[in-house]
Motif scaffolding. Structure first.
Motif, PDB file in Angstrom:
ATOM      1  N   THR A   2     -18.052  27.881  28.648  1.00 39.83           N
ATOM      2  CA  THR A   2     -18.336  26.994  27.526  1.00 39.83           C
ATOM      3  C   THR A   2     -18.337  25.537  27.983  1.00 39.83           C
ATOM      4  O   THR A   2     -17.638  25.182  28.928  1.00 39.83           O
ATOM      5  CB  THR A   2     -17.293  27.176  26.394  1.00 39.83           C
ATOM      6  OG1 THR A   2     -17.582  26.258  25.363  1.00 39.83           O
ATOM      7  CG2 THR A   2     -15.884  26.938  26.884  1.00 39.83           C
ATOM      8  N   THR A   3     -19.111  24.718  27.346  1.00 46.06           N
ATOM      9  CA  THR A   3     -19.116  23.292  27.682  1.00 46.06           C
ATOM     10  C   THR A   3     -18.120  22.518  26.814  1.00 46.06           C
ATOM     11  O   THR A   3     -18.073  21.301  26.872  1.00 46.06           O
ATOM     12  CB  THR A   3     -20.526  22.689  27.527  1.00 46.06           C
ATOM     13  OG1 THR A   3     -20.963  22.879  26.186  1.00 46.06           O
ATOM     14  CG2 THR A   3     -21.502  23.340  28.491  1.00 46.06           C
ATOM     15  N   LEU A   4     -17.350  23.223  26.026  1.00 47.33           N
ATOM     16  CA  LEU A   4     -16.347  22.595  25.166  1.00 47.33           C
ATOM     17  C   LEU A   4     -15.026  22.502  25.933  1.00 47.33           C
ATOM     18  O   LEU A   4     -14.460  23.516  26.336  1.00 47.33           O
ATOM     19  CB  LEU A   4     -16.167  23.400  23.877  1.00 47.33           C
ATOM     20  CG  LEU A   4     -17.446  23.538  23.044  1.00 47.33           C
ATOM     21  CD1 LEU A   4     -17.245  24.543  21.922  1.00 47.33           C
ATOM     22  CD2 LEU A   4     -17.876  22.199  22.491  1.00 47.33           C
ATOM     23  N   GLU A   5     -14.547  21.291  26.128  1.00 49.30           N
ATOM     24  CA  GLU A   5     -13.351  21.061  26.921  1.00 49.30           C
ATOM     25  C   GLU A   5     -12.098  21.613  26.242  1.00 49.30           C
ATOM     26  O   GLU A   5     -11.914  21.455  25.045  1.00 49.30           O
ATOM     27  CB  GLU A   5     -13.175  19.547  27.124  1.00 49.30           C
ATOM     28  CG  GLU A   5     -12.905  19.186  28.570  1.00 49.30           C
ATOM     29  CD  GLU A   5     -12.882  17.690  28.737  1.00 49.30           C
ATOM     30  OE1 GLU A   5     -11.777  17.131  28.766  1.00 49.30           O
ATOM     31  OE2 GLU A   5     -13.987  17.112  28.830  1.00 49.30           O
ATOM     32  N   ASN A   6     -11.246  22.235  27.048  1.00 54.77           N
ATOM     33  CA  ASN A   6      -9.963  22.762  26.576  1.00 54.77           C
ATOM     34  C   ASN A   6     -10.106  23.744  25.422  1.00 54.77           C
ATOM     35  O   ASN A   6      -9.300  23.756  24.496  1.00 54.77           O
ATOM     36  CB  ASN A   6      -9.021  21.610  26.175  1.00 54.77           C
ATOM     37  CG  ASN A   6      -8.774  20.676  27.337  1.00 54.77           C
ATOM     38  OD1 ASN A   6      -8.501  21.128  28.446  1.00 54.77           O
ATOM     39  ND2 ASN A   6      -8.881  19.388  27.087  1.00 54.77           N
ATOM     40  N   ARG A   7     -11.158  24.570  25.494  1.00 54.02           N
ATOM     41  CA  ARG A   7     -11.390  25.555  24.433  1.00 54.02           C
ATOM     42  C   ARG A   7     -11.627  26.926  25.061  1.00 54.02           C
ATOM     43  O   ARG A   7     -12.720  27.481  24.991  1.00 54.02           O
ATOM     44  CB  ARG A   7     -12.584  25.143  23.579  1.00 54.02           C
ATOM     45  CG  ARG A   7     -12.528  23.721  23.025  1.00 54.02           C
ATOM     46  CD  ARG A   7     -12.212  23.592  21.575  1.00 54.02           C
ATOM     47  NE  ARG A   7     -13.072  24.234  20.650  1.00 54.02           N
ATOM     48  CZ  ARG A   7     -14.030  23.643  19.952  1.00 54.02           C
ATOM     49  NH1 ARG A   7     -14.289  22.365  20.097  1.00 54.02           N
ATOM     50  NH2 ARG A   7     -14.718  24.322  19.082  1.00 54.02           N
ATOM     51  N   SER A  99     -12.229  24.388  16.625  1.00 52.88           N
ATOM     52  CA  SER A  99     -11.561  23.413  17.476  1.00 52.88           C
ATOM     53  C   SER A  99     -10.044  23.551  17.361  1.00 52.88           C
ATOM     54  O   SER A  99      -9.330  23.573  18.367  1.00 52.88           O
ATOM     55  CB  SER A  99     -11.997  22.000  17.089  1.00 52.88           C
ATOM     56  OG  SER A  99     -11.308  21.041  17.855  1.00 52.88           O
ATOM     57  N   GLY A 104     -13.887  28.448  22.263  1.00 53.63           N
ATOM     58  CA  GLY A 104     -15.141  28.035  22.867  1.00 53.63           C
ATOM     59  C   GLY A 104     -16.099  29.201  23.069  1.00 53.63           C
ATOM     60  O   GLY A 104     -17.205  29.027  23.557  1.00 53.63           O
ATOM     61  N   ARG A 170     -23.330  27.333  29.530  1.00 51.23           N
ATOM     62  CA  ARG A 170     -22.924  28.257  28.474  1.00 51.23           C
ATOM     63  C   ARG A 170     -23.503  29.628  28.741  1.00 51.23           C
ATOM     64  O   ARG A 170     -24.510  29.755  29.410  1.00 51.23           O
ATOM     65  CB  ARG A 170     -23.432  27.784  27.108  1.00 51.23           C
ATOM     66  CG  ARG A 170     -22.695  26.577  26.610  1.00 51.23           C
ATOM     67  CD  ARG A 170     -23.559  25.734  25.713  1.00 51.23           C
ATOM     68  NE  ARG A 170     -24.429  24.934  26.571  1.00 51.23           N
ATOM     69  CZ  ARG A 170     -25.499  24.295  26.165  1.00 51.23           C
ATOM     70  NH1 ARG A 170     -25.887  24.369  24.921  1.00 51.23           N
ATOM     71  NH2 ARG A 170     -26.210  23.572  26.995  1.00 51.23           N
TER      72      ARG A 170
END
Length: 189
Positions: A2-7, A99, A104, A170
């Motif tokens: 995933t490109t979502l940080e800390n997820r 979130s 993520g 992703r």
């Protein structure tokens, strides 16, 4: 991934499995049964189940047809997101819910394949989520009267193109209910 940080977490997303939405849907009972199996497995593995419920002019909020089907029920503490557009992220609290859960990666189920499921899949992927469609846990009603292909073809086509969907950083793809193993995925908490 995933490109979502800390997820790093995973969630099961159950989209619009409502009385009137799936009432006449293709293989309704089998699809609802598969979703029920996934919900049970996710709960056992402490993976969040996030419910999405649609309302619009043809599906009044609070009506009997708007309710989630009786075979499924959000458990206490599970998130329920209300929406008015096809994409479950559009003008809803879904992004903040995910979130807060550190999610993520999404496993997507529900209805309708050719509307809210497709919109939500694309909406999730472009927002940075790894987005997996559970191939035998989504359905739609017959729209051949309006020129659409028969529902089995709609489902097969959606599964085919989502199997090969890609985006930088992703992952996307499909999986069958029997192959979902929440025990080996990071929990969303």
């Amino acid at each position: 991934m995933t490109t979502l940080e800390n997820r790093p977490g995973t969630a099961l997303l159950v989209v619009d499995v409502q009385v009137d939405v799936v009432g006449g849907a293709h293989e309704r009972d089998a699809v609802v049964g598969n979703i029920a199996t996934l919900v049970e497995r996710a709960r056992r593995a402490d993976v969040p189940v996030v419910w999405v419920q649609h309302a619009d002019d043809g599906l009044a909020k609070g009506s009997d047809g708007w309710r989630i089907v009786p075979e499924l029920a959000p458990a206490e503490g599970e998130s329920l997101v209300h929406k008015n557009y096809g994409d479950s992220f559009e003008d809803t609290t879904l992004e903040s819910v995910l979130s807060d859960l550190g999610v993520g990666r999404l496993l997507v189920t529900g209805a309708e394949t050719d509307a809210c499921i497709r919109s939500t899949l694309h909406g999730a992927l472009v927002r940075g989520y790894d987005t997996i469609l559970v191939a035998d846990a989504h359905t739609a009603g017959d729209k051949t009267a309006w020129g659409a292909p028969p529902v089995p073809q709609v489902i097969a086509h959606t599964n085919l193109y989502w199997t090969y969907q890609r985006a930088p950083g992703r992952t996307a793809g499909t999986i069958q209910t029997d192959s979902v193993d929440f025990e080996s995925t990071p929990a969303g908490k």
